[in-house]
Design an enzyme around this catalytic site. Structure first.
Site, PDB file in Angstrom:
ATOM      1  N   ASP A 110      -9.588  12.302   3.826  1.00 50.66           N
ATOM      2  CA  ASP A 110      -9.978  11.316   2.807  1.00 50.66           C
ATOM      3  C   ASP A 110     -11.474  11.029   2.916  1.00 50.66           C
ATOM      4  O   ASP A 110     -12.125  11.452   3.872  1.00 50.66           O
ATOM      5  CB  ASP A 110      -9.146  10.032   2.943  1.00 50.66           C
ATOM      6  CG  ASP A 110      -8.985   9.571   4.390  1.00 50.66           C
ATOM      7  OD1 ASP A 110      -9.785   9.997   5.247  1.00 50.66           O
ATOM      8  OD2 ASP A 110      -8.071   8.779   4.667  1.00 50.66           O
ATOM      9  N   ASP A 150      -0.698  -1.118   7.267  1.00 52.06           N
ATOM     10  CA  ASP A 150       0.146  -1.259   6.071  1.00 52.06           C
ATOM     11  C   ASP A 150       0.991  -0.009   5.803  1.00 52.06           C
ATOM     12  O   ASP A 150       1.618   0.104   4.756  1.00 52.06           O
ATOM     13  CB  ASP A 150      -0.710  -1.612   4.841  1.00 52.06           C
ATOM     14  CG  ASP A 150      -1.731  -0.530   4.492  1.00 52.06           C
ATOM     15  OD1 ASP A 150      -1.754   0.538   5.164  1.00 52.06           O
ATOM     16  OD2 ASP A 150      -2.500  -0.735   3.530  1.00 52.06           O
ATOM     17  N   HIS A 177      -0.156   3.110   5.546  1.00 49.60           N
ATOM     18  CA  HIS A 177      -0.791   4.213   4.805  1.00 49.60           C
ATOM     19  C   HIS A 177      -1.013   5.441   5.685  1.00 49.60           C
ATOM     20  O   HIS A 177      -1.186   5.327   6.895  1.00 49.60           O
ATOM     21  CB  HIS A 177      -2.102   3.778   4.117  1.00 49.60           C
ATOM     22  CG  HIS A 177      -3.261   3.499   5.013  1.00 49.60           C
ATOM     23  ND1 HIS A 177      -4.178   2.507   4.749  1.00 49.60           N
ATOM     24  CD2 HIS A 177      -3.684   4.079   6.173  1.00 49.60           C
ATOM     25  CE1 HIS A 177      -5.109   2.502   5.688  1.00 49.60           C
ATOM     26  NE2 HIS A 177      -4.832   3.441   6.564  1.00 49.60           N
ATOM     27  N   GLU A 218      -2.222   4.157  -0.046  1.00 52.59           N
ATOM     28  CA  GLU A 218      -1.831   2.776   0.205  1.00 52.59           C
ATOM     29  C   GLU A 218      -0.383   2.553  -0.264  1.00 52.59           C
ATOM     30  O   GLU A 218       0.188   3.401  -0.954  1.00 52.59           O
ATOM     31  CB  GLU A 218      -2.789   1.835  -0.531  1.00 52.59           C
ATOM     32  CG  GLU A 218      -4.243   1.918  -0.029  1.00 52.59           C
ATOM     33  CD  GLU A 218      -4.470   1.267   1.347  1.00 52.59           C
ATOM     34  OE1 GLU A 218      -3.557   1.293   2.194  1.00 52.59           O
ATOM     35  OE2 GLU A 218      -5.578   0.746   1.570  1.00 52.59           O
TER      36      GLU A 218
HETATM   37  P1  PGA Z   1      -7.270   3.433  12.967  1.00 47.85           P
HETATM   38  O1  PGA Z   1      -7.009   3.819  11.442  1.00 47.85           O
HETATM   39  O2  PGA Z   1      -6.944   4.644  13.771  1.00 47.85           O
HETATM   40  O3  PGA Z   1      -8.734   3.108  13.052  1.00 47.85           O
HETATM   41  O4  PGA Z   1      -6.379   2.275  13.286  1.00 47.85           O
HETATM   42  C1  PGA Z   1      -5.803   4.431  11.110  1.00 47.85           C
HETATM   43  C2  PGA Z   1      -5.723   4.670   9.615  1.00 47.85           C
HETATM   44  O5  PGA Z   1      -6.165   3.818   8.836  1.00 47.85           O
HETATM   45  O6  PGA Z   1      -5.183   5.718   9.224  1.00 47.85           O
END
Ligand code: PGA
Length: 261
Positions: free
Chosen positions: A67, A136, A138, A143
């Protein structure tokens, strides 16, 4: 899906890095789908250590981005292109031309998204996709309530994700872009092997919903249940909401050695 409960983030990183090193022995030019965020860092650190020790060869490896923020100027230090150059391409000694990603600066965003899906297919598809998970649920930046069939496209970030990521922008949520380009869930599911890593208590609810909840777009990562080869690597805290933790530990302790990651 296979759930592997590890004592800490470091051993999770090492386990996955070993799996990547094995893949690169079988297929030196494997296309590795790489994720950003804090959680995958121990994987890249362990893999870089294997490269230095001569236990992994990344010289032919290719990587594909999951992404990207929309609208950050090219070369912005927090664009995921820059982050991956810093955290993956340089430490692993990869060829910069072996790095596929969507163009977050494109004026025609739908065309950039379609071009990225086409580039992934042209490259033969992703062999192993590393994934983090948002609080959340994702994956990538899909999302909650993303289409489970989605292709690479623009998404609007939730307030929660922007708050989670503000730490990369000096703690100022206003600096976190509203929009991103992300591989869709349908795109992600085309990778041959999906490896999700989650660590810390903050991920325990999302992990439980992913592994043991219904397949539902409200938890995008639950779409992984539809894929035939998924490995979920979690530390004790991230595993703390799993009802079947005892079974997962038993299955992993008795895993046939020939199966690998
Ligand atoms: P993080 O992000 O490893 O910094 O917790 C995970 C994500 O948003 O996929």
């Amino acid at each position: 899906m296979e759930v592997v409960i590890v004592p800490d983030a470091e051993s999770g990183g090492e386990l996955i890095a070993r799996g990547i090193a094995d893949l690169l022995r079988r297929k030196p030019d494997a296309l590795l789908g790489v994720a950003t965020g804090s959680t995958p860092l121990p994987v890249y650190e362990a893999l870089a250590a294997f490269v230095r020790a001569g236990e992994a060869d990344t010289s032919m490896a290719r990587i594909a981005q999951l992404d990207e923020y929309v609208g950050l100027p090219a070369g912005h230090p927090e664009s995921y292109h820059s982050v991956l150059l810093r955290e993956v391409v340089e430490p692993l000694g990869l060829r910069p031309d072996a790095f596929l990603g969507p163009d977050g600066t494109a004026s025609d965003v739908p065309a950039a998204c379609a071009a990225y899906d086409a580039a992934l297919a042209e490259a033969g598809g992703v062999d192993l996709q590393l994934l983090g998970i948002g609080t959340d649920g994702h994956i990538g930046f899909n999302e909650p309530c993303s289409s489970l069939a989605s292709r690479t496209r623009i998404k609007t970030l939730t307030h929660q994700t922007r708050a989670d990521n503000a730490r990369f922008f000096g703690g100022d949520i206003a600096q976190v872009p509203q929009h991103v380009i992300t591989q869709g869930i349908g795109t992600i599911l085309e990778a041959r092997h999906l490896v999700l890593i989650a660590t810390g208590k903050g991920k325990s609810e999302a992990v439980a919903a992913t592994v043991e909840g219904p397949v539902a777009a409200v938890c995008p990562a639950s779409a992984l249940q539809l894929h035939p080869h998924v490995t979920v690597v979690v530390d004790e805290e991230a595993a703390s909401g799993l009802r079947l933790a005892g079974y997962f530990r038993h299955a992993y302790a008795n895993k046939p050695a020939w199966q690998g990651l």
